[in-house]
Scaffold this active site. Structure first.
Site, mmCIF file in Angstrom:
data_model
loop_
_atom_site.group_PDB
_atom_site.id
_atom_site.type_symbol
_atom_site.label_atom_id
_atom_site.label_comp_id
_atom_site.label_asym_id
_atom_site.label_seq_id
_atom_site.Cartn_x
_atom_site.Cartn_y
_atom_site.Cartn_z
ATOM 1 N N ASP A 63 -12.573 43.392 -46.998
ATOM 2 C CA ASP A 63 -13.667 42.415 -47.166
ATOM 3 C C ASP A 63 -13.549 41.728 -48.528
ATOM 4 O O ASP A 63 -13.577 42.399 -49.566
ATOM 5 C CB ASP A 63 -15.013 43.177 -47.069
ATOM 6 C CG ASP A 63 -16.220 42.252 -46.956
ATOM 7 O OD1 ASP A 63 -16.130 41.093 -47.372
ATOM 8 O OD2 ASP A 63 -17.264 42.730 -46.454
ATOM 9 N N ARG A 91 -18.126 25.549 -43.383
ATOM 10 C CA ARG A 91 -17.784 26.650 -42.474
ATOM 11 C C ARG A 91 -16.306 27.019 -42.606
ATOM 12 O O ARG A 91 -15.922 28.172 -42.427
ATOM 13 C CB ARG A 91 -18.097 26.242 -41.039
ATOM 14 C CG ARG A 91 -17.883 27.354 -40.025
ATOM 15 C CD ARG A 91 -18.794 28.545 -40.282
ATOM 16 N NE ARG A 91 -18.765 29.499 -39.192
ATOM 17 C CZ ARG A 91 -19.565 30.543 -39.080
ATOM 18 N NH1 ARG A 91 -20.466 30.788 -40.013
ATOM 19 N NH2 ARG A 91 -19.472 31.355 -38.065
ATOM 20 N N SER A 127 -23.974 42.615 -43.669
ATOM 21 C CA SER A 127 -23.831 41.434 -44.516
ATOM 22 C C SER A 127 -25.168 41.171 -45.231
ATOM 23 O O SER A 127 -25.710 42.095 -45.853
ATOM 24 C CB SER A 127 -23.388 40.245 -43.651
ATOM 25 O OG SER A 127 -23.124 39.144 -44.454
ATOM 26 N N HIS A 134 -14.693 40.856 -43.739
ATOM 27 C CA HIS A 134 -16.149 40.957 -43.666
ATOM 28 C C HIS A 134 -16.627 41.053 -42.209
ATOM 29 O O HIS A 134 -17.608 41.737 -41.911
ATOM 30 C CB HIS A 134 -16.755 39.728 -44.350
ATOM 31 C CG HIS A 134 -18.231 39.782 -44.502
ATOM 32 N ND1 HIS A 134 -18.869 40.773 -45.214
ATOM 33 C CD2 HIS A 134 -19.218 38.978 -44.015
ATOM 34 C CE1 HIS A 134 -20.180 40.570 -45.166
ATOM 35 N NE2 HIS A 134 -20.412 39.510 -44.432
ATOM 36 N N ASP A 135 -15.945 40.368 -41.298
ATOM 37 C CA ASP A 135 -16.364 40.361 -39.888
ATOM 38 C C ASP A 135 -16.128 41.687 -39.163
ATOM 39 O O ASP A 135 -16.472 41.789 -37.971
ATOM 40 C CB ASP A 135 -15.650 39.238 -39.116
ATOM 41 C CG ASP A 135 -16.350 37.897 -39.260
ATOM 42 O OD1 ASP A 135 -17.460 37.879 -39.820
ATOM 43 O OD2 ASP A 135 -15.788 36.882 -38.822
HETATM 44 C C1 LIG Z 1 -22.441 36.039 -44.378
HETATM 45 C C2 LIG Z 1 -22.501 35.971 -42.878
HETATM 46 O O1 LIG Z 1 -22.823 34.987 -42.308
HETATM 47 S S1 LIG Z 1 -22.091 37.291 -42.001
HETATM 48 C C3 LIG Z 1 -21.353 36.812 -40.507
HETATM 49 C C4 LIG Z 1 -20.144 35.979 -40.747
HETATM 50 N N1 LIG Z 1 -19.291 35.859 -39.617
HETATM 51 C C5 LIG Z 1 -19.473 34.999 -38.637
HETATM 52 O O2 LIG Z 1 -20.420 34.241 -38.570
HETATM 53 C C6 LIG Z 1 -18.343 35.025 -37.655
HETATM 54 C C7 LIG Z 1 -18.667 34.431 -36.362
HETATM 55 N N2 LIG Z 1 -17.529 34.741 -35.510
HETATM 56 C C8 LIG Z 1 -17.672 35.344 -34.369
HETATM 57 O O3 LIG Z 1 -18.774 35.581 -33.932
HETATM 58 C C9 LIG Z 1 -16.384 35.703 -33.647
HETATM 59 O O4 LIG Z 1 -16.486 35.292 -32.326
HETATM 60 C C10 LIG Z 1 -16.126 37.209 -33.703
HETATM 61 C C11 LIG Z 1 -15.992 37.635 -35.153
HETATM 62 C C12 LIG Z 1 -17.224 37.994 -33.052
HETATM 63 C C13 LIG Z 1 -14.869 37.530 -32.893
HETATM 64 O O5 LIG Z 1 -13.773 36.999 -33.479
HETATM 65 P P1 LIG Z 1 -12.396 36.873 -32.690
HETATM 66 O O6 LIG Z 1 -12.495 37.419 -31.310
HETATM 67 O O7 LIG Z 1 -11.339 37.418 -33.566
HETATM 68 O O8 LIG Z 1 -12.248 35.369 -32.481
HETATM 69 P P2 LIG Z 1 -12.264 34.225 -33.565
HETATM 70 O O9 LIG Z 1 -13.655 33.684 -33.621
HETATM 71 O O10 LIG Z 1 -11.616 34.625 -34.826
HETATM 72 O O11 LIG Z 1 -11.303 33.167 -32.867
HETATM 73 C C14 LIG Z 1 -11.483 32.743 -31.560
HETATM 74 C C15 LIG Z 1 -11.626 31.232 -31.499
HETATM 75 O O12 LIG Z 1 -10.622 30.621 -32.312
HETATM 76 C C16 LIG Z 1 -9.796 29.798 -31.483
HETATM 77 N N3 LIG Z 1 -8.442 29.862 -32.001
HETATM 78 C C17 LIG Z 1 -7.647 30.939 -32.121
HETATM 79 N N4 LIG Z 1 -6.479 30.572 -32.668
HETATM 80 C C18 LIG Z 1 -6.542 29.257 -32.919
HETATM 81 C C19 LIG Z 1 -5.659 28.295 -33.481
HETATM 82 N N5 LIG Z 1 -4.455 28.622 -33.945
HETATM 83 N N6 LIG Z 1 -6.074 27.025 -33.571
HETATM 84 C C20 LIG Z 1 -7.285 26.652 -33.126
HETATM 85 N N7 LIG Z 1 -8.175 27.513 -32.593
HETATM 86 C C21 LIG Z 1 -7.799 28.800 -32.490
HETATM 87 C C22 LIG Z 1 -9.937 30.373 -30.098
HETATM 88 O O13 LIG Z 1 -9.634 29.427 -29.108
HETATM 89 C C23 LIG Z 1 -11.400 30.757 -30.075
HETATM 90 O O14 LIG Z 1 -12.180 29.620 -29.884
HETATM 91 P P3 LIG Z 1 -13.667 29.713 -29.215
HETATM 92 O O15 LIG Z 1 -14.475 30.647 -30.095
HETATM 93 O O16 LIG Z 1 -14.152 28.307 -29.261
HETATM 94 O O17 LIG Z 1 -13.462 30.265 -27.847
#
Ligand SMILES: CC(=O)SCCNC(=O)CCNC(=O)[C@H](O)C(C)(C)COP(=O)(O)OP(=O)(O)OC[C@H]1O[C@@H](n2cnc3c(N)ncnc32)[C@H](O)[C@@H]1OP(=O)(O)O
Length: 550
Positions: free
Chosen positions: A497, A331, A260, A531-532
């Site tokens: 992405d 966000r 990224s 992107h993730d």
């Molecule tokens: C330009 C840049 O900044 S580059 C980087 C950009 N990306 C980020 O910053 C992404 C940050 N996200 C993460 O770090 C994530 O944890 C990842 C990408 C590592 C893993 O993603 P995934 O395992 O698919 O989980 P994701 O974050 O999508 O969803 C899980 C969360 O959503 C919640 N969730 C899932 N479905 C739902 C729903 N229908 N309603 C409410 N909450 C939900 C889960 O309970 C979980 O919550 P928690 O994180 O508080 O435990």
């Protein structure tokens, strides 16, 4: 079987696993759901509201409850109470259902609850910045894994995305999972039996490195910079990282690896010091921020800056609240750019949110009246992402770092403009860094711009660009990348992405090749995770990195 042909199967497996994980997680949503509790006991919950309005149309005349808006107000009250006298605090603690923020001198959270166990590098001399200002001193938070060898030539510098900390991997000082936990370690893609891996918290951030929430040394009271913080460039961030490398005595980097925004930094590092950077990996990055990415980030900054609590960047201190509502909305927009529609189709479809877990109510979809607050599962997911991030990161850091991403452009005219600007502002204090004067090969340029299919023998995964009119800047971009002509480079992108679209990865690969780089590897992933993907797909992203570093 090639890695690409097994890719679909791997991704399908990954998607299934992730979707069942998410479903499992979604069944237990303690923090999110708790934030939707009505602010007054008499107000109906969303599900109650839906059920009542279905059962009795007359109640439809009443103003509905808006728990999503109540949540912003409750968060504000909670933050203020955390800074209130002890009696009030005690009362509030009984109501308080979230522990996302810890406080320092005021309601603004101390971000140290997010990360700890990092080392600090202090630089007490000025850093001369691209856009004319000077940082009189700086500090960088960093973490390392593995051992630096005697020759000090086995170091890998990892560059992060916008909001990540230096905590890429767990270790003794901080056992929490890092953001690239499965990519780093003995035998992993970044093999710590071989490499000394360094990750910094980027300049401008809030997880230990100097940023807008840091004390301003020009201020007699050392109040935080706020919006007095200078505009940064991606190159400035890398210069600060090179100061750390100088401090560690590392003159030669085995590789500069970033995803990224970090993908931009890995390119910028090799541009600034091509002799020092022996290899580059740029994942889901680009060589030039395009207008659509700029627009998406602008929208985030706009909602954030229009939160009255932002107060033109000065919200630190005991009598102020951070712009938590703006951060949450920013966000939410960001999350839409981090994943993809196809993934969400698989994961959420058009499913509606049901009753809160444990409420004992499981209405069928025909009983669910539409609600204006989060209603579809995708809405509650986006809401949750905003809620869980809004106090984890400093709003000003988001603004400054996302702006630096917008400003990134490796075209030769943009680089020369930046160079002139810097020299005009800082004179003899800075050295000139211009692209090398290369003449781009007109045959390869024509070939790159041609819509015809790739010739036999050409690298399989490099595609030609099909719309010459949209790519008028390619010759300038390839000249701007000329200082990387001898640097082995791996470029990885995900087709899904939308933030750093795959065309940007292709053009980066093509422009490097046009600049004379014959050591470009390019890999295009068909993962649905947008992107993730660089955070999620350890098998393919990690596999490519491992092969490249072998
Ligand atoms: C330009 C840049 O900044 S580059 C980087 C950009 N990306 C980020 O910053 C992404 C940050 N996200 C993460 O770090 C994530 O944890 C990842 C990408 C590592 C893993 O993603 P995934 O395992 O698919 O989980 P994701 O974050 O999508 O969803 C899980 C969360 O959503 C919640 N969730 C899932 N479905 C739902 C729903 N229908 N309603 C409410 N909450 C939900 C889960 O309970 C979980 O919550 P928690 O994180 O508080 O435990």
């Amino acid at each position: 079987m090639s890695w690409l042909s097994t890719q679909g199967a791997r991704q399908a497996l990954l998607a299934t696993t992730k979707s069942s994980r998410a479903a499992g997680k979604a069944r237990a949503l303690p923090s999110t759901w708790s934030s939707w509790q009505p602010s007054s006991p008499s107000a109906p919950s969303t599900s109650q509201h839906r059920l009542v309005s279905t059962a009795s149309p007359v109640v439809g005349m009443a103003t509905p409850a808006f728990e999503c808006l109540d949540a912003h107000e409750a968060r504000g009250r909670r933050l203020m109470a955390q800074h209130a006298p002890p009696m009030q605090q005690q009362q509030q603690q009984q109501e308080d259902v979230s522990n996302t923020a810890s406080t320092s001198s005021g309601p603004e959270p101390s971000y140290s609850f997010v990360t700890s166990g990092y080392q600090l590098f202090h630089h007490n001399e000025p850093l001369y910045l691209d856009y004319g200002r000077v940082l009189p001193e700086l500090q960088l938070a960093y973490e390392t894994w593995g051992t630096l060898n005697e020759a000090k030539d086995n170091a890998i510098l990892i560059h992060t995305g916008l909001s990540a900390s230096s905590h890429a991997k767990s270790h003794g000082e901080n056992p929490a999972r890092g953001w690239w936990e499965d990519f780093i370690g003995p035998g992993k893609a970044l093999d710590t039996n071989r490499f000394f891996v360094i990750c910094t918290n980027v300049l401008g951030s809030c997880y230990g490195s100097t940023g807008p929430s840091s004390p301003n040394p020009y201020d007699p009271e050392r109040a935080p910079y706020g919006s007095r913080f200078p505009i940064l460039s991606i190159f400035d961030m890398v210069r600060a990282q090179f100061l750390l490398l100088d401090h560690l005595g590392i003159d030669s980097l085995f590789a500069s690896i970033g995803s990224s925004m970090g993908g931009m930094q890995s390119i910028a590092a090799a541009h600034l010091e091509p002799e020092r950077v022996k290899r580059v990996v740029s994942i889901s990055g680009c060589a030039r921020s395009g207008p659509s990415s700029i627009a998406l980030r602008f929208a985030q900054r706009s909602v954030l800056m229009s939160d009255p609590n932002w107060n033109r960047g000065h919200y630190y201190g005991p009598d102020r609240l951070p712009p938590h509502a703006g951060m949450k909305l920013a966000r939410q927009i960001a999350t839409i750019t981090y994943r993809s529609g196809p993934e969400w189709e698989q994961r959420f479809g058009r499913r509606r949110r049901r009753a809160a877990p444990g409420s004992g109510q499981e209405p069928s979809s025909s009983e669910l009246a539409p609600a204006l607050c989060p209603d579809f599962e995708i809405e509650s997911y986006i809401d949750h992402q905003g809620e869980s991030f809004c106090l984890k990161y400093d709003a000003n850091s988001l603004i400054y770092i996302s702006k630096a991403m917008d400003l990134f452009d490796m075209s030769d005219d943009a680089l020369e403009d930046l160079d002139d600007r810097r020299r005009k502002a800082h004179g003899q204090e800075v050295a000139s860094i211009k692209p090398l004067a290369i003449s781009t090969d007109p045959t390869s340029m024509e070939e790159a711009l041609s819509p015809s299919p790739p010739r036999a023998g050409r690298r399989k995964h490099i595609r030609t660009l099909s719309s010459p009119s949209a790519h008028f800047y390619l010759p300038s971009l390839s000249r701007g990348l000329s200082r990387l002509a001898d640097t082995p480079t791996l470029i990885i992108g995900a087709q899904s992405d939308i933030l750093f679209p795959i065309d940007q990865q292709r053009e980066l690969a093509e422009c490097l090749r046009m600049a004379g780089n014959s050591q470009v590897r390019y890999s295009e992933l068909d993962a649905p995770t947008g992107h993730d993907t660089f955070l999620i797909d350890e098998i393919n992203v990690g596999g490519q990195i491992r092969g490249f570093l072998a």
